[in-house]
Scaffold this active site. Sequence first.
Site, PDB file in Angstrom:
ATOM      1  N   GLY A   1       2.610  37.457   9.610  1.00 50.18           N
ATOM      2  CA  GLY A   1       2.733  38.165  10.880  1.00 50.18           C
ATOM      3  C   GLY A   1       2.201  39.577  10.787  1.00 50.18           C
ATOM      4  O   GLY A   1       1.533  39.935   9.811  1.00 50.18           O
ATOM      5  N   ASN A   2       2.471  40.374  11.805  1.00 53.50           N
ATOM      6  CA  ASN A   2       2.058  41.780  11.790  1.00 53.50           C
ATOM      7  C   ASN A   2       3.175  42.622  12.389  1.00 53.50           C
ATOM      8  O   ASN A   2       4.178  42.082  12.861  1.00 53.50           O
ATOM      9  CB  ASN A   2       0.730  41.962  12.534  1.00 53.50           C
ATOM     10  CG  ASN A   2       0.839  41.601  13.990  1.00 53.50           C
ATOM     11  OD1 ASN A   2       1.492  42.276  14.775  1.00 53.50           O
ATOM     12  ND2 ASN A   2       0.225  40.481  14.370  1.00 53.50           N
ATOM     13  N   ARG A   3       3.013  43.929  12.364  1.00 51.13           N
ATOM     14  CA  ARG A   3       4.122  44.811  12.703  1.00 51.13           C
ATOM     15  C   ARG A   3       4.170  45.225  14.172  1.00 51.13           C
ATOM     16  O   ARG A   3       4.925  46.112  14.556  1.00 51.13           O
ATOM     17  CB  ARG A   3       4.108  46.035  11.786  1.00 51.13           C
ATOM     18  CG  ARG A   3       4.383  45.614  10.317  1.00 51.13           C
ATOM     19  CD  ARG A   3       4.252  46.767   9.352  1.00 51.13           C
ATOM     20  NE  ARG A   3       4.980  47.914   9.835  1.00 51.13           N
ATOM     21  CZ  ARG A   3       4.516  49.158   9.848  1.00 51.13           C
ATOM     22  NH1 ARG A   3       3.316  49.411   9.377  1.00 51.13           N
ATOM     23  NH2 ARG A   3       5.249  50.129  10.317  1.00 51.13           N
ATOM     24  N   SER A   4       3.394  44.564  15.011  1.00 50.16           N
ATOM     25  CA  SER A   4       3.479  44.898  16.437  1.00 50.16           C
ATOM     26  C   SER A   4       4.851  44.516  16.994  1.00 50.16           C
ATOM     27  O   SER A   4       5.335  43.416  16.745  1.00 50.16           O
ATOM     28  CB  SER A   4       2.391  44.140  17.210  1.00 50.16           C
ATOM     29  OG  SER A   4       2.566  44.351  18.588  1.00 50.16           O
TER      30      SER A   4
END
Length: 219
Positions: free
Chosen positions: A29-32
């Site tokens: 995933g990513n940190r958005s």
Amino acid sequence: HARHDLAGRRIVVTAGGTREPLDPVRFIGNRSTGRQGVELARAAARRGAEVTLIAANLEVPADGLRVQHVSTTAELQEAALLSAQTADVVIMAAAVADYRPDSVADEKIKKDVQGDELALRLVRNPDILHELSAARRAGQVVVGFAAETERDPERQLELGRAKIARKGCDFLVLNRVGWSEGFGTATNAVTVLAASGDIVAEASGSKASVADRILDVLA
Ligand code: C5P
């Protein structure tokens, strides 16, 4: 703020970050957090638009909005392409994974089976913004975001101009992200580029005020 200048407009906003599963319990995933996208959806709704928020793994509340929940890039793609068919404006604020694992394990990946190293093979995801731009109808406006870690403003502008040309969208919202900037923070600083590459707006402050500035450009 200018009341109801978006009345009757159908606006689709994607927000959050897509997750690509590795196995039933793990993902890349990513940190958005989805904060800027949710503020855009709220601001558009306040200004009278009929808003659909396509939400990928939000970490902020989206109460009061019409929300369609998705998780993977494939789900976001399907939802975005479908809603775009009847939208006047599509804003791709979501952080979409560029790659996904080429296969998803049916069972948990086990370290006693894998040993000391585990190699993952990733494959490219479709570029949804590019597809939306290619499919857009006359009068429809497609807006992309670019989150760059590049520090030099001139270099960031160059990246933005290359990106809007490559994506084919009408506007590109440039913002810097890093370990402590952009994702999840209460404030943001953005530059909005038109398809010509010209700067059409610059805004900084709360994500709500930045949302209104972006919508001013679209209105
Ligand atoms: O290429 P990059 O990821 O920097 O582009 C960011 C913009 O493109 C964002 O608007 C994002 O929502 C969109 N995007 C997309 N599909 C992808 C990757 C990014 O729509 N696979």
